[in-house]
Design a protein around this motif. Structure first.
Motif, PDB file in Angstrom:
ATOM      1  N   ILE A 145       0.146  -6.933 -34.311  1.00 12.68           N
ATOM      2  CA  ILE A 145       0.613  -5.610 -34.686  1.00 12.68           C
ATOM      3  C   ILE A 145      -0.373  -4.593 -33.976  1.00 12.68           C
ATOM      4  O   ILE A 145      -1.543  -4.757 -33.887  1.00 12.68           O
ATOM      5  N   ASP A 146       0.327  -3.737 -33.306  1.00 17.86           N
ATOM      6  CA  ASP A 146      -0.476  -2.690 -32.632  1.00 17.86           C
ATOM      7  C   ASP A 146       0.209  -1.225 -33.202  1.00 17.86           C
ATOM      8  O   ASP A 146       1.227  -0.741 -33.225  1.00 17.86           O
ATOM      9  N   ILE A 147      -0.821  -0.470 -33.870  1.00 17.30           N
ATOM     10  CA  ILE A 147      -0.474   0.985 -34.222  1.00 17.30           C
ATOM     11  C   ILE A 147      -0.436   1.761 -33.083  1.00 17.30           C
ATOM     12  O   ILE A 147      -1.363   1.881 -32.159  1.00 17.30           O
ATOM     13  N   PHE A 166       4.507  13.431 -41.552  1.00 21.15           N
ATOM     14  CA  PHE A 166       3.571  12.826 -40.535  1.00 21.15           C
ATOM     15  C   PHE A 166       3.868  11.392 -40.323  1.00 21.15           C
ATOM     16  O   PHE A 166       3.927  10.521 -41.132  1.00 21.15           O
ATOM     17  N   THR A 167       4.360  11.175 -38.880  1.00 26.19           N
ATOM     18  CA  THR A 167       4.929   9.939 -38.690  1.00 26.19           C
ATOM     19  C   THR A 167       3.864   8.864 -38.256  1.00 26.19           C
ATOM     20  O   THR A 167       2.710   9.358 -37.417  1.00 26.19           O
ATOM     21  N   PHE A 168       3.941   7.594 -38.902  1.00 21.09           N
ATOM     22  CA  PHE A 168       3.163   6.397 -38.433  1.00 21.09           C
ATOM     23  C   PHE A 168       4.166   5.545 -37.620  1.00 21.09           C
ATOM     24  O   PHE A 168       5.366   5.422 -38.196  1.00 21.09           O
ATOM     25  N   GLN A 169       3.829   5.027 -36.436  1.00 21.15           N
ATOM     26  CA  GLN A 169       4.376   4.002 -35.568  1.00 21.15           C
ATOM     27  C   GLN A 169       3.509   2.758 -35.368  1.00 21.15           C
ATOM     28  O   GLN A 169       2.501   2.789 -35.336  1.00 21.15           O
ATOM     29  N   VAL A 207       2.458   3.566 -47.756  1.00 19.89           N
ATOM     30  CA  VAL A 207       3.387   4.120 -46.757  1.00 19.89           C
ATOM     31  C   VAL A 207       4.270   2.903 -46.518  1.00 19.89           C
ATOM     32  O   VAL A 207       3.851   2.042 -45.799  1.00 19.89           O
ATOM     33  N   GLU A 208       5.611   3.240 -46.818  1.00 19.76           N
ATOM     34  CA  GLU A 208       6.760   2.245 -46.431  1.00 19.76           C
ATOM     35  C   GLU A 208       7.100   2.395 -45.121  1.00 19.76           C
ATOM     36  O   GLU A 208       7.183   3.481 -44.667  1.00 19.76           O
ATOM     37  N   MET A 209       7.214   1.177 -44.172  1.00 19.40           N
ATOM     38  CA  MET A 209       7.491   1.125 -43.043  1.00 19.40           C
ATOM     39  C   MET A 209       8.747   0.247 -43.028  1.00 19.40           C
ATOM     40  O   MET A 209       8.934  -0.442 -43.555  1.00 19.40           O
ATOM     41  N   SER A 210       9.787   0.922 -41.793  1.00 26.47           N
ATOM     42  CA  SER A 210      11.037   0.349 -41.701  1.00 26.47           C
ATOM     43  C   SER A 210      11.136   0.131 -40.022  1.00 26.47           C
ATOM     44  O   SER A 210      10.606   1.175 -39.533  1.00 26.47           O
ATOM     45  N   LEU A 211      11.894  -0.725 -39.710  1.00 27.62           N
ATOM     46  CA  LEU A 211      12.433  -1.017 -38.331  1.00 27.62           C
ATOM     47  C   LEU A 211      13.127   0.325 -37.929  1.00 27.62           C
ATOM     48  O   LEU A 211      14.272   0.659 -38.388  1.00 27.62           O
ATOM     49  N   VAL A 212      12.872   0.943 -36.578  1.00 26.32           N
ATOM     50  CA  VAL A 212      13.638   1.893 -36.216  1.00 26.32           C
ATOM     51  C   VAL A 212      14.395   1.356 -34.494  1.00 26.32           C
ATOM     52  O   VAL A 212      15.291   1.957 -34.322  1.00 26.32           O
ATOM     53  N   SER A 213      13.861   0.524 -34.140  1.00 26.02           N
ATOM     54  CA  SER A 213      14.398  -0.456 -32.890  1.00 26.02           C
ATOM     55  C   SER A 213      13.280  -1.544 -32.702  1.00 26.02           C
ATOM     56  O   SER A 213      12.496  -1.873 -33.466  1.00 26.02           O
ATOM     57  N   THR A 214      14.007  -2.289 -31.959  1.00 22.13           N
ATOM     58  CA  THR A 214      13.453  -3.819 -31.635  1.00 22.13           C
ATOM     59  C   THR A 214      11.828  -3.612 -31.619  1.00 22.13           C
ATOM     60  O   THR A 214      11.167  -2.997 -30.754  1.00 22.13           O
ATOM     61  N   LEU A 216       9.869  -2.059 -33.067  1.00 14.19           N
ATOM     62  CA  LEU A 216       9.127  -0.871 -33.594  1.00 14.19           C
ATOM     63  C   LEU A 216       9.561  -0.258 -35.041  1.00 14.19           C
ATOM     64  O   LEU A 216      10.763  -0.276 -35.683  1.00 14.19           O
ATOM     65  N   PHE A 217       8.472  -0.450 -35.980  1.00 16.19           N
ATOM     66  CA  PHE A 217       8.358   0.230 -37.288  1.00 16.19           C
ATOM     67  C   PHE A 217       7.841   1.568 -37.396  1.00 16.19           C
ATOM     68  O   PHE A 217       6.916   2.059 -36.736  1.00 16.19           O
ATOM     69  N   GLU A 218       8.423   2.590 -38.256  1.00 12.16           N
ATOM     70  CA  GLU A 218       8.051   3.671 -38.605  1.00 12.16           C
ATOM     71  C   GLU A 218       8.108   4.117 -40.056  1.00 12.16           C
ATOM     72  O   GLU A 218       8.909   3.611 -40.728  1.00 12.16           O
ATOM     73  N   GLY A 219       7.082   5.065 -40.222  1.00  7.21           N
ATOM     74  CA  GLY A 219       6.977   5.429 -41.752  1.00  7.21           C
ATOM     75  C   GLY A 219       6.635   6.794 -41.793  1.00  7.21           C
ATOM     76  O   GLY A 219       5.888   7.231 -40.573  1.00  7.21           O
TER      77      GLY A 219
END
Length: 254
Positions: A145-147, A166-169, A207-214, A216-219
Protein backbone atom coordinates in the motif's frame (compact mmCIF):
# COMPACT_ATOMS: atom_id res chain seq x y z
CA UNK A 1 59.31 -34.59 7.10
CA UNK A 2 58.73 -35.05 3.38
CA UNK A 3 56.44 -38.01 4.08
CA UNK A 4 54.40 -35.89 6.50
CA UNK A 5 54.03 -33.14 3.90
CA UNK A 6 52.94 -35.64 1.25
CA UNK A 7 50.35 -37.17 3.59
CA UNK A 8 49.00 -33.74 4.54
CA UNK A 9 48.80 -32.75 0.89
CA UNK A 10 46.99 -35.99 0.07
CA UNK A 11 44.46 -35.51 2.86
CA UNK A 12 43.88 -31.87 1.88
CA UNK A 13 43.41 -32.89 -1.74
CA UNK A 14 40.84 -35.50 -0.76
CA UNK A 15 39.00 -32.93 1.38
CA UNK A 16 38.82 -30.51 -1.52
CA UNK A 17 37.64 -33.22 -3.89
CA UNK A 18 34.88 -34.30 -1.50
CA UNK A 19 33.26 -30.83 -1.53
CA UNK A 20 30.37 -30.83 -4.00
CA UNK A 21 28.49 -28.00 -5.67
CA UNK A 22 24.87 -28.08 -4.57
CA UNK A 23 22.25 -25.98 -6.36
CA UNK A 24 18.98 -24.78 -4.83
CA UNK A 25 16.29 -22.86 -6.68
CA UNK A 26 14.59 -20.48 -4.24
CA UNK A 27 11.44 -18.56 -5.05
CA UNK A 28 9.23 -16.03 -3.26
CA UNK A 29 5.51 -16.22 -3.97
CA UNK A 30 2.84 -13.78 -2.85
CA UNK A 31 0.02 -15.39 -0.89
CA UNK A 32 -2.89 -16.17 -3.23
CA UNK A 33 -0.97 -14.55 -6.08
CA UNK A 34 2.12 -14.93 -8.25
CA UNK A 35 5.89 -14.91 -7.89
CA UNK A 36 8.00 -11.91 -6.88
CA UNK A 37 10.48 -10.99 -9.57
CA UNK A 38 12.26 -8.29 -11.52
CA UNK A 39 9.22 -6.06 -12.11
CA UNK A 40 9.01 -5.40 -8.36
CA UNK A 41 12.76 -5.26 -7.72
CA UNK A 42 12.93 -8.87 -6.60
CA UNK A 43 12.98 -10.58 -3.23
CA UNK A 44 16.27 -10.81 -1.33
CA UNK A 45 17.45 -14.32 -0.48
CA UNK A 46 20.00 -15.33 2.17
CA UNK A 47 21.15 -18.94 2.71
CA UNK A 48 22.98 -19.48 6.02
CA UNK A 49 24.64 -22.42 7.70
CA UNK A 50 22.36 -22.87 10.72
CA UNK A 51 25.23 -24.01 12.96
CA UNK A 52 27.54 -21.01 12.61
CA UNK A 53 25.36 -18.49 10.69
CA UNK A 54 27.86 -18.34 7.83
CA UNK A 55 26.28 -16.96 4.66
CA UNK A 56 26.58 -19.62 1.97
CA UNK A 57 24.71 -17.78 -0.80
CA UNK A 58 22.92 -14.45 -1.21
CA UNK A 59 21.11 -12.63 -4.01
CA UNK A 60 17.81 -11.44 -5.46
CA UNK A 61 15.09 -13.27 -7.36
CA UNK A 62 14.96 -12.33 -11.03
CA UNK A 63 12.49 -13.18 -13.76
CA UNK A 64 8.76 -12.84 -14.40
CA UNK A 65 5.83 -13.17 -12.02
CA UNK A 66 5.00 -16.44 -13.76
CA UNK A 67 2.23 -17.97 -15.84
CA UNK A 68 -1.16 -16.86 -14.53
CA UNK A 69 -2.96 -19.97 -15.77
CA UNK A 70 -0.46 -22.34 -14.14
CA UNK A 71 -0.47 -20.48 -10.83
CA UNK A 72 -4.01 -19.16 -10.42
CA UNK A 73 -6.36 -21.05 -12.74
CA UNK A 74 -5.26 -24.63 -13.42
CA UNK A 75 -6.19 -27.30 -10.86
CA UNK A 76 -3.27 -28.16 -8.60
CA UNK A 77 -2.06 -31.72 -9.27
CA UNK A 78 0.70 -33.34 -7.26
CA UNK A 79 3.97 -33.35 -9.17
CA UNK A 80 2.95 -30.62 -11.63
CA UNK A 81 5.08 -27.50 -11.65
CA UNK A 82 3.62 -24.01 -11.29
CA UNK A 83 6.88 -22.37 -12.43
CA UNK A 84 8.18 -22.17 -15.99
CA UNK A 85 11.57 -21.21 -17.41
CA UNK A 86 10.83 -17.47 -17.08
CA UNK A 87 9.43 -17.56 -13.54
CA UNK A 88 11.39 -15.52 -11.00
CA UNK A 89 13.78 -17.26 -8.68
CA UNK A 90 17.27 -17.21 -7.20
CA UNK A 91 19.54 -20.13 -8.04
CA UNK A 92 21.84 -20.55 -5.05
CA UNK A 93 25.01 -22.57 -5.45
CA UNK A 94 26.88 -23.76 -2.37
CA UNK A 95 29.91 -26.01 -1.91
CA UNK A 96 29.48 -28.44 0.97
CA UNK A 97 31.36 -31.62 1.86
CA UNK A 98 28.77 -33.12 4.20
CA UNK A 99 25.03 -32.77 4.87
CA UNK A 100 24.46 -29.22 6.12
CA UNK A 101 21.44 -27.80 7.92
CA UNK A 102 20.63 -24.37 6.48
CA UNK A 103 18.30 -21.46 7.08
CA UNK A 104 16.80 -19.84 3.99
CA UNK A 105 15.52 -16.31 4.56
CA UNK A 106 13.47 -14.24 2.12
CA UNK A 107 13.03 -10.48 2.50
CA UNK A 108 10.34 -9.05 0.25
CA UNK A 109 9.31 -6.76 -1.32
CA UNK A 110 12.86 -5.43 -1.39
CA UNK A 111 12.00 -1.88 -2.50
CA UNK A 112 8.81 -1.27 -0.50
CA UNK A 113 9.93 -0.90 3.10
CA UNK A 114 6.50 -0.28 4.64
CA UNK A 115 5.24 -3.59 3.23
CA UNK A 116 8.43 -5.59 3.72
CA UNK A 117 8.12 -9.00 5.34
CA UNK A 118 10.71 -11.64 6.24
CA UNK A 119 9.91 -15.34 6.03
CA UNK A 120 12.23 -18.29 6.44
CA UNK A 121 12.50 -22.04 6.42
CA UNK A 122 15.13 -24.62 7.39
CA UNK A 123 16.25 -27.81 5.69
CA UNK A 124 19.13 -30.20 5.14
CA UNK A 125 21.27 -29.83 2.04
CA UNK A 126 23.01 -32.98 0.81
CA UNK A 127 26.26 -32.53 -1.17
CA UNK A 128 25.61 -32.71 -4.89
CA UNK A 129 21.87 -33.31 -4.46
CA UNK A 130 20.27 -30.36 -6.25
CA UNK A 131 16.83 -28.91 -5.46
CA UNK A 132 15.56 -27.53 -8.74
CA UNK A 133 12.26 -27.17 -10.61
CA UNK A 134 9.84 -25.18 -8.46
CA UNK A 135 12.50 -25.53 -5.76
CA UNK A 136 11.97 -24.02 -2.32
CA UNK A 137 8.96 -21.68 -2.43
CA UNK A 138 8.40 -19.28 0.45
CA UNK A 139 5.06 -17.50 0.76
CA UNK A 140 4.88 -13.74 1.39
CA UNK A 141 1.53 -12.59 2.83
CA UNK A 142 0.03 -9.13 2.54
CA UNK A 143 -0.57 -6.14 0.27
CA UNK A 144 1.70 -3.31 -0.83
CA UNK A 145 0.00 0.00 0.00
CA UNK A 146 1.28 3.45 -0.96
CA UNK A 147 -0.71 6.49 0.18
CA UNK A 148 -0.56 9.00 -2.67
CA UNK A 149 -2.68 11.81 -1.27
CA UNK A 150 -2.06 13.69 0.92
CA UNK A 151 1.74 13.73 0.74
CA UNK A 152 3.99 13.03 3.71
CA UNK A 153 4.03 16.03 6.09
CA UNK A 154 2.15 18.17 3.59
CA UNK A 155 1.04 21.57 4.94
CA UNK A 156 -2.52 22.33 3.83
CA UNK A 157 -4.17 25.74 4.44
CA UNK A 158 -7.55 25.24 6.11
CA UNK A 159 -9.24 27.86 3.91
CA UNK A 160 -8.52 25.75 0.79
CA UNK A 161 -10.36 22.68 2.09
CA UNK A 162 -12.92 23.89 4.67
CA UNK A 163 -16.45 22.61 4.04
CA UNK A 164 -15.25 20.69 0.98
CA UNK A 165 -14.64 16.96 0.46
CA UNK A 166 -10.97 16.26 1.22
CA UNK A 167 -9.73 13.37 -0.92
CA UNK A 168 -7.47 10.51 0.13
CA UNK A 169 -5.83 8.28 -2.47
CA UNK A 170 -3.81 5.08 -2.21
CA UNK A 171 -2.29 2.61 -4.64
CA UNK A 172 -2.71 -1.03 -3.57
CA UNK A 173 -1.25 -4.14 -5.24
CA UNK A 174 -0.58 -7.74 -4.31
CA UNK A 175 2.85 -8.58 -2.88
CA UNK A 176 3.96 -9.67 -6.36
CA UNK A 177 2.79 -6.39 -7.89
CA UNK A 178 -0.25 -8.10 -9.43
CA UNK A 179 -3.15 -5.77 -10.13
CA UNK A 180 -6.32 -5.34 -8.12
CA UNK A 181 -9.39 -4.52 -10.20
CA UNK A 182 -13.15 -4.83 -10.19
CA UNK A 183 -14.11 -8.43 -11.03
CA UNK A 184 -10.47 -9.25 -11.73
CA UNK A 185 -8.52 -12.27 -10.51
CA UNK A 186 -7.84 -10.12 -7.43
CA UNK A 187 -11.28 -8.59 -7.10
CA UNK A 188 -11.46 -5.19 -5.40
CA UNK A 189 -15.05 -5.90 -4.31
CA UNK A 190 -13.76 -8.64 -1.99
CA UNK A 191 -11.07 -6.51 -0.34
CA UNK A 192 -11.94 -4.18 2.53
CA UNK A 193 -10.02 -0.89 2.29
CA UNK A 194 -10.47 1.72 4.98
CA UNK A 195 -8.70 4.75 6.40
CA UNK A 196 -8.45 5.50 10.13
CA UNK A 197 -8.13 9.27 10.58
CA UNK A 198 -6.58 10.77 13.71
CA UNK A 199 -6.25 14.41 14.75
CA UNK A 200 -3.66 15.44 17.33
CA UNK A 201 -3.20 11.79 18.29
CA UNK A 202 -6.89 11.01 18.86
CA UNK A 203 -9.26 8.98 16.73
CA UNK A 204 -11.44 11.20 14.59
CA UNK A 205 -13.31 9.00 12.08
CA UNK A 206 -13.14 6.09 9.63
CA UNK A 207 -12.90 6.81 5.92
CA UNK A 208 -14.37 4.34 3.45
CA UNK A 209 -12.18 3.75 0.40
CA UNK A 210 -13.32 2.37 -2.95
CA UNK A 211 -11.68 1.50 -6.27
CA UNK A 212 -11.69 4.28 -8.89
CA UNK A 213 -9.29 2.67 -11.38
CA UNK A 214 -6.92 -0.29 -11.48
CA UNK A 215 -5.05 -0.46 -8.12
CA UNK A 216 -6.22 3.07 -7.18
CA UNK A 217 -8.51 3.51 -4.18
CA UNK A 218 -10.10 6.78 -3.13
CA UNK A 219 -12.14 8.16 -0.25
CA UNK A 220 -13.02 11.54 1.16
CA UNK A 221 -14.19 13.38 4.24
CA UNK A 222 -14.70 16.96 5.43
CA UNK A 223 -11.97 18.57 7.54
CA UNK A 224 -12.91 21.87 9.19
CA UNK A 225 -10.27 22.32 11.88
CA UNK A 226 -6.53 22.85 11.88
CA UNK A 227 -4.22 20.35 13.53
CA UNK A 228 -1.77 17.50 13.10
CA UNK A 229 -3.41 14.65 11.21
CA UNK A 230 -2.48 11.01 10.77
CA UNK A 231 -4.04 8.63 8.26
CA UNK A 232 -3.66 4.87 8.83
CA UNK A 233 -4.89 3.04 5.75
CA UNK A 234 -5.40 -0.72 5.67
CA UNK A 235 -6.50 -3.45 3.27
CA UNK A 236 -7.96 -6.76 4.45
CA UNK A 237 -9.03 -9.84 2.50
CA UNK A 238 -10.98 -12.20 4.72
CA UNK A 239 -10.74 -15.27 2.44
CA UNK A 240 -6.97 -15.64 2.71
CA UNK A 241 -6.00 -13.38 5.61
CA UNK A 242 -3.94 -10.96 3.51
CA UNK A 243 -3.47 -7.59 5.22
CA UNK A 244 -1.52 -4.42 4.48
CA UNK A 245 -1.06 -0.99 6.07
CA UNK A 246 0.46 2.37 5.20
CA UNK A 247 0.55 5.49 7.38
CA UNK A 248 1.02 9.16 6.64
CA UNK A 249 1.10 12.42 8.59
CA UNK A 250 0.01 15.81 7.31
CA UNK A 251 -0.72 19.23 8.83
CA UNK A 252 -3.74 21.50 8.36
CA UNK A 253 -2.86 25.12 9.18
CA UNK A 254 -4.98 28.21 9.80
Amino acid sequence: MKVFILIAAFLFSNLMISAAETKIMIRAKARDAKFIGSSLGGAHIIVRNKLNQQILAEGNTVGSTGNTDLIMKNPKIRGNSIADAQTAGFLASVDIDEPTFVNIEVISPLNNKQAQATVSTELWLIPGKHILGDGIVLEIPGFIIDILKPRTHQYIPLNTIKNKPFTFQANIVMMCGCVIDKNGIWNSDEIEVKGILKKDGKFMKNVEMSLVSTNLFEGNTVINTAGNYELILYAYYEKNGNTGVDKINYVVIE
